[in-house]
Write an enzyme that holds these catalytic residues in place. Sequence first.
Site, PDB file in Angstrom:
ATOM      1  N   ASN A   1       0.875  -1.177   0.000  1.00 46.09           N
ATOM      2  CA  ASN A   1       0.000   0.000   0.000  1.00 46.09           C
ATOM      3  C   ASN A   1       0.908   1.223   0.000  1.00 46.09           C
ATOM      4  OD1 ASN A   1      -1.804   2.046   0.438  1.00 46.09           O
ATOM      5  ND2 ASN A   1      -2.357   1.431   2.518  1.00 46.09           N
TER       6      ASN A   1
ATOM      7  N   GLY B   1       3.070   2.524  10.667  1.00 50.30           N
ATOM      8  CA  GLY B   1       4.034   3.614  10.477  1.00 50.30           C
ATOM      9  C   GLY B   1       4.762   4.007  11.748  1.00 50.30           C
TER      10      GLY B   1
HETATM   11  P1  13P Z   1       3.444   0.473   7.571  1.00 50.27           P
HETATM   12  O1  13P Z   1       3.934  -0.848   6.988  1.00 50.27           O
HETATM   13  O2  13P Z   1       4.203   1.657   7.016  1.00 50.27           O
HETATM   14  O3  13P Z   1       3.368   0.437   9.054  1.00 50.27           O
HETATM   15  O4  13P Z   1       1.940   0.681   7.030  1.00 50.27           O
HETATM   16  C1  13P Z   1       1.043  -0.372   7.117  1.00 50.27           C
HETATM   17  C2  13P Z   1      -0.172  -0.010   6.371  1.00 50.27           C
HETATM   18  O5  13P Z   1      -0.896   0.899   6.760  1.00 50.27           O
HETATM   19  C3  13P Z   1      -0.492  -0.761   5.155  1.00 50.27           C
HETATM   20  O6  13P Z   1      -1.781  -0.516   4.717  1.00 50.27           O
END
Ligand code: 13P
Length: 252
Positions: free
Chosen positions: A9, A171
């Site tokens: 994503n 994140g």
């Molecule tokens: P991260 O892998 O950056 O934590 O994001 C996960 C996410 O929201 C995927 O949809």
Amino acid sequence: MRTKIVAGNWKMNKTWSETLQFFNDLKRNSHELPKNVEVIVAPPSLYLSQLTNESQPVILAAQNAHQENKGAFTGEISCSMLKSLNIDYCIIGHSERRMYFNESNELVEKKVKAALANEVSPILCCGETLEEREANTHFDIIESQLSFIKNLSVKEVRNIVIAYEPVWAIGTGKTASSEQAQEIHQFIRNLLSKWHGEELANQIRILYGGSCKPDNALELFNCPDIDGGLIGGASLVPEDFIAIIKSAATAQ
Ligand code: 13P
């Protein structure tokens, strides 16, 4: 046996030239991509039409779509438009959509139904916030986010992919432990089983998302109810994304 999925994503990242660079890098390393994993990338929708011939062997997905097929909804795109470009997947109900764009469970349900009606498979996101986990309400939250599935037909349910993404892990670099993730994935599969029977529940892919990286992917993917990942930050870097795909290929 469920085929594992690794889906990237990208959120609102990468210019067009960076996008082409990514797919060129991936293509150059395509001999390294295992055949037993479904690899999906959800770039910004703006790029989808240009990528339909560029992305092989990666499957393209959208990050969001409107619940109506057409109409006066300035700035939106619909699932029927996605289908007209042969886009087979659409992420729906991501926590960032729920948080920043006020998407309610009711709206997410409508979007999932619109996707299914257009034969686009929804990657339906669910997950609790830190406050909800600390208040021990995470099971209730996830059940309430998914409960409309009980009223869908068997054919519809078969086309859904579920992604468990604890908001506190997105994140933040703070991933759920494999025990925490497996506990929720098992809970989700049990819900599916209660609503639609064990046989169907065992066919549904449930992905984990939230700071999934090359160094923790294998441990997560080895859990019995984790069928791959929905990857944010690490999906922007070809080497990291490929490493995660390889972990999915070797996981049990
Ligand atoms: P991260 O892998 O950056 O934590 O994001 C996960 C996410 O929201 C995927 O949809």
